[in-house]
Design an enzyme around this catalytic site. Structure first.
Site, PDB file in Angstrom:
ATOM      1  N   HIS A 162     102.029   9.313 -32.762  1.00  0.00           N
ATOM      2  CA  HIS A 162     103.193   9.528 -31.904  1.00  0.00           C
ATOM      3  C   HIS A 162     102.763  10.184 -30.597  1.00  0.00           C
ATOM      4  O   HIS A 162     102.052  11.190 -30.598  1.00  0.00           O
ATOM      5  CB  HIS A 162     104.226  10.388 -32.639  1.00  0.00           C
ATOM      6  CG  HIS A 162     104.958   9.625 -33.700  1.00  0.00           C
ATOM      7  ND1 HIS A 162     105.341  10.167 -34.906  1.00  0.00           N
ATOM      8  CD2 HIS A 162     105.379   8.323 -33.713  1.00  0.00           C
ATOM      9  CE1 HIS A 162     105.975   9.248 -35.619  1.00  0.00           C
ATOM     10  NE2 HIS A 162     106.008   8.118 -34.926  1.00  0.00           N
ATOM     11  N   GLU A 165     103.053  13.890 -29.627  1.00  0.00           N
ATOM     12  CA  GLU A 165     102.424  14.770 -30.616  1.00  0.00           C
ATOM     13  C   GLU A 165     100.918  14.851 -30.330  1.00  0.00           C
ATOM     14  O   GLU A 165     100.104  15.069 -31.224  1.00  0.00           O
ATOM     15  CB  GLU A 165     102.734  14.251 -32.023  1.00  0.00           C
ATOM     16  CG  GLU A 165     104.250  14.201 -32.257  1.00  0.00           C
ATOM     17  CD  GLU A 165     104.669  13.527 -33.566  1.00  0.00           C
ATOM     18  OE1 GLU A 165     103.789  13.240 -34.398  1.00  0.00           O
ATOM     19  OE2 GLU A 165     105.882  13.290 -33.735  1.00  0.00           O
ATOM     20  N   HIS A 307     100.606  14.837 -37.565  1.00  0.00           N
ATOM     21  CA  HIS A 307     101.754  14.748 -36.662  1.00  0.00           C
ATOM     22  C   HIS A 307     102.193  16.171 -36.322  1.00  0.00           C
ATOM     23  O   HIS A 307     101.663  17.142 -36.865  1.00  0.00           O
ATOM     24  CB  HIS A 307     102.914  14.023 -37.365  1.00  0.00           C
ATOM     25  CG  HIS A 307     102.678  12.559 -37.586  1.00  0.00           C
ATOM     26  ND1 HIS A 307     103.408  11.578 -36.948  1.00  0.00           N
ATOM     27  CD2 HIS A 307     101.800  11.891 -38.388  1.00  0.00           C
ATOM     28  CE1 HIS A 307     102.989  10.381 -37.334  1.00  0.00           C
ATOM     29  NE2 HIS A 307     102.009  10.536 -38.220  1.00  0.00           N
ATOM     30  N   GLU A 366     102.638  17.621 -40.936  1.00  0.00           N
ATOM     31  CA  GLU A 366     103.404  17.979 -39.729  1.00  0.00           C
ATOM     32  C   GLU A 366     102.969  19.364 -39.273  1.00  0.00           C
ATOM     33  O   GLU A 366     103.408  20.386 -39.812  1.00  0.00           O
ATOM     34  CB  GLU A 366     104.914  17.953 -40.033  1.00  0.00           C
ATOM     35  CG  GLU A 366     105.448  16.590 -40.436  1.00  0.00           C
ATOM     36  CD  GLU A 366     105.667  15.639 -39.249  1.00  0.00           C
ATOM     37  OE1 GLU A 366     105.404  16.039 -38.093  1.00  0.00           O
ATOM     38  OE2 GLU A 366     106.108  14.495 -39.500  1.00  0.00           O
TER      39      GLU A 366
HETATM   40 ZN   LIG Z   1     105.058  12.045 -35.704  1.00  0.00          ZN
END
Ligand SMILES: [Zn+2]
Length: 396
Positions: A162, A165, A307, A366
Site C-alpha cells: 500500500h 504505508e 503494512h 500492521e
Molecule cells: Zn495496508
C-alpha cells in the site's frame, strides 16, 4: 572490498585474516570456484571498504597494521606492490576499514530512488546479497527482490503493498542493514547471534511492492499530463495523495489475489481510486502478478506482509491456516506487544491467497498506530516493535 588472489591463498585463509565467517566469503564470490583459485583473480571481501593512507616518516608495515588492528598480511593483500623492507615516505596505501555503521537511513521520506540507492550501497559492501528483480511496475520501475542466507527454510518479507504505508519499506530496509552488519561483525541483535539464522534460512525480501504508488504519495503525480489528470480525477479532484493506497492504475494491490476475490469485490468500489478497488479481475496488475509469480517460483515456508497501522497481526484465512500458525503468531505477539487477530471480514489479500493455496503460515503485520501515512517521527518506535517479529520469523 576487492583483493587479488596470490599463489597459495584460500577463502579459508581470507576468513582468518579479515575475521569473517567463511560462508560469507564463499557466498560473496559465487562466480569463483573455491577449490581452484587462480592468482590475480579478484575476490570480494564483504563487510569492508578501503581508505587511503599516505606513509609517514617512522611508519612500518607492522606499526600501521597494529594501529588499524589487522594482521600485516591484510596490508600486503590490499597493496600487492608493498615491499616489506622498504616503506617509502609519501607512498599511498589502501587500508581495510571494517564497516560498523548503517548505510541505510530509514528515518526519511523513503521513496523508490532512495531504496534503489541503498540497495546498491548494500550490495557493494555485502556482495553475498542477491538482487533478482521480480518484475516491473506499471510505470516500468524495476521491483527489487533481495535474497540473503544459505539455509533451507525459505522466509519471505514484503513491504509497501500500500502506497501510503511506505514507512514499512524504510523499516524493512533498516532491518536488512542491521542483519548484514551483525553477520560481518560476528555480532548479535537483541542477544541473538545471527550467523546461525543465515545458515538456517533463506530470506527473500521485496521491500517495495508498489513503487509507483509510494512515489505518488511522496513526490506527487508524474509529469505526464494524461496520467496526472486521471489520477487527480480518481482522487476526487484533490492533489493531496496522502490517502492513496493503490497502484498507479487506481487498483488496490492487496485486493487482487484469487482468494474469495468476488466476495471482496462485493463490498468494495467498482472503479479505480485511492483504495479498495480490486481491479477488473484478480491479478490484473503487473505488481500483483510479479508477487504471485515470485511466490509460486520460490515456494516459501512462511510469508510476512508488512503494512501500517493498528499494532495487530492477522494470521488466519477461512480456517485454512495450518496449526503451527498460532504458535508463530503468539511468539510474534510476545516480542512486539502486538495483538494477534485470527480473521476479519476481508478477502483477496496476499496473505489470504498464500494461506489458501499453500496451507502454510502467512501474516499481515500492521505496524504502528495512528493515521496513514504514519509520521516518520514514529520510525524508531516502530522499528523496535518490528525487530522482534523480523528475528522470530527467522529463528522460529
Ligand atoms: Zn495496508
Amino acid at each position: 572490498m576487492e583483493i587479488f588472489v596470490r599463489p597459495g591463498d584460500s577463502f579459508w585463509y581470507y576468513s582468518q585474516v579479515f575475521n569473517l565467517p567463511f560462508q560469507l566469503i564463499l557466498d560473496s564470490n559465487r562466480n569463483l570456484n573455491a577449490q581452484t583459485l587462480m592468482p590475480n583473480q579478484p575476490v570480494q571481501i564483504p563487510g569492508y571498504v578501503t581508505s587511503q593512507y599516505t606513509v609517514q616518516r617512522g611508519d612500518t608495515v607492522w606499526s600501521i597494521a597494529q594501529r588499524i588492528n589487522m594482521p600485516m598480511d591484510a596490508l600486503f593483500l590490499l597493496n600487492p606492490v608493498l615491499n616489506p623492507y622498504v616503506l617509502q615516505v609519501g607512498l599511498r596505501l589502501r587500508l581495510p576499514v571494517r564497516v560498523t555503521w548503517r548505510v541505510v537511513n530509514g528515518e526519511q521520506d523513503y521513496d523508490y530512488r532512495t531504496m534503489v540507492q541503498d540497495i546498491r550501497s548494500l550490495q557493494a559492501i555485502y556482495p553475498f546479497i542477491a538482487n533478482k528483480p521480480i518484475g516491473n511496475s506499471v510505470l516500468e520501475k524495476e521491483i527489487p527482490g533481495l535474497t540473503i542466507g544459505n539455509g533451507q527454510k525459505r522466509v519471505h518479507f514484503n513491504a509497501s503493498f500500500h502506497a501510503n504505508e511506505w514507512i514499512t519499506t524504510s523499516v524493512v530496509m533498516t532491518f536488512l542493514n542491521d542483519y548484514l552488519l551483525s553477520l560481518t561483525n560476528n555480532g548479535a541483535i537483541r542477544g541473538l547471534y545471527t550467523l546461525p539464522l543465515y545458515n538456517q534460512t533463506n530470506l527473500n525480501i521485496v521491500p517495495m511492492v508498489n513503487p509507483d504508488g509510494v512515489d505518488l504519495v511522496l513526490n506527487g503525480p508524474p509529469e505526464d499530463e494524461t496520467i496526472r489528470n486521471k489520477l487527480i480525477e480518481w482522487n476526487g479532484g484533490s492533489t493531496d495523495f496522502s490517502g492513496w493506497k493503490a497502484n498507479i492504475n487506481g487498483v488496490d494491490l492487496n485486493d487482487q489475489f484469487p482468494a474469495e476475490w468476488e466476495r471482496e469485490r462485493e463490498r468494495n468500489p467498482k472503479t479505480p481510486g485511492p483504495r479498495d478497488y480490486g481491479g477488473q479481475s484478480p491479478l490484473s496488475e503487473p505488481e500483483s502478478i510479479a508477487m504471485a509469480d515470485l511466490t509460486v517460483e520460490r515456494d516459501f515456508a512462511r510469508v510476512l506482509a508488512f503494512h501500517t497501522q493498528g499494532q495487530v497481526i492477522y494470521w488466519g484465512f477461512m480456517g485454512l491456516e495450518p496449526p503451527e500458525t498460532e504458535h508463530l503468531v503468539n511468539e510474534f505477539a510476545r516480542v512486539s506487544g502486538y495483538e494477534p487477530v485470527q480473521t476479519i471480514e476481508s478477502y483477496a489479500g496476499y496473505k489470504d491467497w498464500f494461506i489458501q493455496d499453500w496451507r502454510r503460515p502467512g501474516f499481515t503485520v500492521e505496524l504502528g498506530l495512528g493515521t496513514n501515512p504514519l509520521p516518520i517521527s514514529q520510525f524508531g518506535e516502530i522499528y523496535e516493535e518490528a525487530l522482534g517479529i523480523f528475528l522470530s520469523a527467522l529463528y522460529m
